[in-house]
Design an enzyme around this catalytic site. Structure first.
Site, PDB file in Angstrom:
ATOM      1  N   ARG A 110      28.944 -25.160  14.139  1.00  0.00           N
ATOM      2  CA  ARG A 110      29.593 -25.515  15.417  1.00  0.00           C
ATOM      3  C   ARG A 110      30.551 -26.655  15.119  1.00  0.00           C
ATOM      4  O   ARG A 110      30.126 -27.715  14.646  1.00  0.00           O
ATOM      5  CB  ARG A 110      28.549 -25.942  16.448  1.00  0.00           C
ATOM      6  CG  ARG A 110      29.127 -26.664  17.634  1.00  0.00           C
ATOM      7  CD  ARG A 110      28.170 -26.788  18.777  1.00  0.00           C
ATOM      8  NE  ARG A 110      27.942 -25.494  19.400  1.00  0.00           N
ATOM      9  CZ  ARG A 110      27.331 -25.325  20.577  1.00  0.00           C
ATOM     10  NH1 ARG A 110      26.868 -26.352  21.242  1.00  0.00           N
ATOM     11  NH2 ARG A 110      27.173 -24.120  21.076  1.00  0.00           N
ATOM     12  N   HIS A 136      33.781 -18.737  21.157  1.00  0.00           N
ATOM     13  CA  HIS A 136      32.312 -18.856  21.135  1.00  0.00           C
ATOM     14  C   HIS A 136      31.734 -17.436  21.114  1.00  0.00           C
ATOM     15  O   HIS A 136      31.088 -16.995  22.074  1.00  0.00           O
ATOM     16  CB  HIS A 136      31.854 -19.641  22.367  1.00  0.00           C
ATOM     17  CG  HIS A 136      30.443 -20.152  22.272  1.00  0.00           C
ATOM     18  ND1 HIS A 136      29.663 -20.007  21.137  1.00  0.00           N
ATOM     19  CD2 HIS A 136      29.656 -20.809  23.185  1.00  0.00           C
ATOM     20  CE1 HIS A 136      28.479 -20.550  21.359  1.00  0.00           C
ATOM     21  NE2 HIS A 136      28.445 -21.037  22.589  1.00  0.00           N
ATOM     22  N   GLN A 139      27.945 -16.594  21.944  1.00  0.00           N
ATOM     23  CA  GLN A 139      27.635 -16.622  23.375  1.00  0.00           C
ATOM     24  C   GLN A 139      27.952 -15.276  24.019  1.00  0.00           C
ATOM     25  O   GLN A 139      27.169 -14.731  24.799  1.00  0.00           O
ATOM     26  CB  GLN A 139      28.468 -17.734  24.048  1.00  0.00           C
ATOM     27  CG  GLN A 139      28.276 -17.803  25.551  1.00  0.00           C
ATOM     28  CD  GLN A 139      26.858 -18.160  25.930  1.00  0.00           C
ATOM     29  OE1 GLN A 139      26.295 -19.111  25.403  1.00  0.00           O
ATOM     30  NE2 GLN A 139      26.253 -17.407  26.841  1.00  0.00           N
ATOM     31  N   ASP A 230      32.330 -21.597  33.342  1.00  0.00           N
ATOM     32  CA  ASP A 230      31.961 -22.498  32.246  1.00  0.00           C
ATOM     33  C   ASP A 230      32.377 -23.908  32.684  1.00  0.00           C
ATOM     34  O   ASP A 230      33.111 -24.081  33.673  1.00  0.00           O
ATOM     35  CB  ASP A 230      32.703 -22.054  30.964  1.00  0.00           C
ATOM     36  CG  ASP A 230      32.405 -22.909  29.739  1.00  0.00           C
ATOM     37  OD1 ASP A 230      31.431 -23.678  29.764  1.00  0.00           O
ATOM     38  OD2 ASP A 230      33.168 -22.798  28.747  1.00  0.00           O
ATOM     39  N   CYS A 270      27.532 -19.838  30.603  1.00  0.00           N
ATOM     40  CA  CYS A 270      27.036 -19.993  29.229  1.00  0.00           C
ATOM     41  C   CYS A 270      26.041 -21.137  29.106  1.00  0.00           C
ATOM     42  O   CYS A 270      25.215 -21.130  28.190  1.00  0.00           O
ATOM     43  CB  CYS A 270      28.210 -20.213  28.279  1.00  0.00           C
ATOM     44  SG  CYS A 270      29.275 -21.581  28.784  1.00  0.00           S
ATOM     45  N   ARG A 298      20.640 -15.061  23.740  1.00  0.00           N
ATOM     46  CA  ARG A 298      21.206 -15.675  22.537  1.00  0.00           C
ATOM     47  C   ARG A 298      20.276 -15.404  21.353  1.00  0.00           C
ATOM     48  O   ARG A 298      20.722 -15.112  20.247  1.00  0.00           O
ATOM     49  CB  ARG A 298      21.360 -17.195  22.731  1.00  0.00           C
ATOM     50  CG  ARG A 298      22.387 -17.627  23.758  1.00  0.00           C
ATOM     51  CD  ARG A 298      23.802 -17.335  23.318  1.00  0.00           C
ATOM     52  NE  ARG A 298      24.152 -17.959  22.061  1.00  0.00           N
ATOM     53  CZ  ARG A 298      24.597 -19.202  21.914  1.00  0.00           C
ATOM     54  NH1 ARG A 298      24.777 -19.964  22.981  1.00  0.00           N
ATOM     55  NH2 ARG A 298      24.909 -19.677  20.715  1.00  0.00           N
TER      56      ARG A 298
HETATM   57  N1  NVA Z   1      33.252 -24.536  26.830  1.00  0.00           N
HETATM   58  C1  NVA Z   1      32.017 -25.245  26.539  1.00  0.00           C
HETATM   59  C2  NVA Z   1      30.972 -24.286  26.091  1.00  0.00           C
HETATM   60  C3  NVA Z   1      29.621 -24.905  25.856  1.00  0.00           C
HETATM   61  C4  NVA Z   1      28.619 -23.904  25.339  1.00  0.00           C
HETATM   62  C5  NVA Z   1      32.288 -26.297  25.481  1.00  0.00           C
HETATM   63  O1  NVA Z   1      33.053 -26.010  24.543  1.00  0.00           O
HETATM   64  O2  NVA Z   1      31.755 -27.392  25.596  1.00  0.00           O
HETATM   65  N1   CP Z   2      25.794 -22.020  25.491  1.00  0.00           N
HETATM   66  C1   CP Z   2      25.606 -22.793  24.408  1.00  0.00           C
HETATM   67  O1   CP Z   2      26.208 -22.580  23.347  1.00  0.00           O
HETATM   68  O2   CP Z   2      24.683 -23.778  24.559  1.00  0.00           O
HETATM   69  P1   CP Z   2      24.520 -25.045  23.608  1.00  0.00           P
HETATM   70  O3   CP Z   2      25.793 -25.828  23.690  1.00  0.00           O
HETATM   71  O4   CP Z   2      23.344 -25.796  24.175  1.00  0.00           O
HETATM   72  O5   CP Z   2      24.250 -24.559  22.216  1.00  0.00           O
END
Ligand code: NVA
Ligand code: CP
Length: 320
Positions: A110, A136, A139, A230, A270, A298
């Site tokens: 990530r 993502h 997801q 989101d 998500c 997931r």
């Molecule tokens: N768009 C959000 C998704 C979190 C799972 C982010 O990037 O923080």
């Molecule tokens: N939806 C998602 O990716 O959750 P986290 O940011 O908690 O991993």
């Protein structure tokens, strides 16, 4: 259709790394693995295999589901704490990859910048995108399984995304036309997913599948089978909070918007949700919400992904 073998050793950086048929196969495999968990049938398909996990940003779901998934598959996940790894500071990103390839079967990362994933992917080991500034895809695998479970199909449905055209929206946009799902995005001016992402999705959409961008969420949700939102302030964008709260005013998914979508539309997110911003408590906790099914899925979809990238074809159905 590609042979199931073709997934072994491949990276999963974007939804577009898999064809529509490969995505459908992955969802079938995930459903079989989900049933195996439900029935308490052990499935150590990755015994002795190891995954390295790199998190430059916080996580609950991604970390918990990858680690739990690897354990259920008989393998092991090593969480390389970002503060100790100091990727790109203590050691170059490429050198981190060159080390990891000697020890592990897969890397899940990530990252802030998508380029970090492509640099890691130079190593001869599959790299999975656990979220970047661009996309993502993990997801969205879970989201597709969730929609299929609740609606019993994907083809011919209408998915509506309301809010920021950021990473999750871009992966939904990449997935929908590949699977015959129409998608309408309602984003404020300046927060669209970008002309390239829209053009690519449109080029993939065979009639009658459509890809639409509108400004008005109320217009967008008419006839929706699923309404998705989101965070307005994604991780790393906290400096923009004030401007974003202003820009997204009017884009909250509340009971009135869900009423326009109709009683059969499911509500998706998500997570993590920012209750009172992009969604109200009433919708999050209401009867149309499937957000925790998405979170559960997931686990199952990523297990299917790991098995297919590391080991290849397995008779998943025989597990049940
Ligand atoms: N768009 C959000 C998704 C979190 C799972 C982010 O990037 O923080
Ligand atoms: N939806 C998602 O990716 O959750 P986290 O940011 O908690 O991993």
């Amino acid at each position: 259709m590609n042979s199931p073998n073709s997934l072994v050793g491949r990276d999963f950086l974007e939804i577009s790394d898999f064809s529509g048929d490969e995505l459908r196969q992955l969802l079938d495999n995930a459903a079989a693995l989900k049933l195996a968990v439900r029935e308490g049938i052990p499935h150590p398909l990755l015994a002795g295999r190891t995954m390295a996990m790199i998190f430059e940003k916080p996580s609950l779901r991604t970390r918990a589901t990858f680690e739990t998934g690897m354990a259920q598959l008989g393998g092991h996940a090593v969480d390389l704490a970002h503060e100790h790894l100091q990727m790109g500071v203590r050691e170059s990103i490429a050198d981190v990859g060159r080390n990891l390839v000697r020890w592990v079967d897969v890397i899940m990362a990530r990252v802030y910048t998508h380029d970090t994933l492509t640099e890691l992917a130079a190593a001869e080991v599959p790299v999975i995108n656990g979220l970047s500034d661009l996309s993502h895809p993990c997801q969205v695998l879970a989201d597709l399984l969730t929609i299929r479970e609740h609606k019993e199909r994907l083809e011919g449905l209408k998915l509506v995304y309301v809010g920021d055209g950021f990473n999750v929206a871009r992966s939904l946009l990449a997935a929908a036309p590949r699977l015959g799902l129409s998608i309408t995005l309602a984003c404020p001016e300046g927060y669209d997913p970008g002309p390239d992402a829209i053009a690519t999705a449109r080029a993939l959409a065979d009639d009658p599948t459509t890809v639409e961008i509108v400004r008005d969420p109320r217009e967008a949700v008419a006839g929706a089978d699923a309404v998705y939102t989101d965070s307005w302030i994604s991780m790393g964008l906290e400096d923009e909070t004030e401007a974003r709260l202003r820009a997204f005013d009017g884009y909250q998914v509340d009971a009135a918007l869900m009423a326009l979508a109709g009683p059969d539309a499911i509500f998706m997110h998500c997570l993590p949700a920012h209750r009172g911003q992009e969604v109200t408590d009433e919708v999050m906790d209401g009867p149309q919400s499937v957000v925790f099914d998405q979170a559960e899925n997931r686990l199952h979809t990523q297990k299917a992904l790991l098995v297919q990238l590391i080991r290849g074809p397995v008779a998943f159905k025989e597990l049940n």
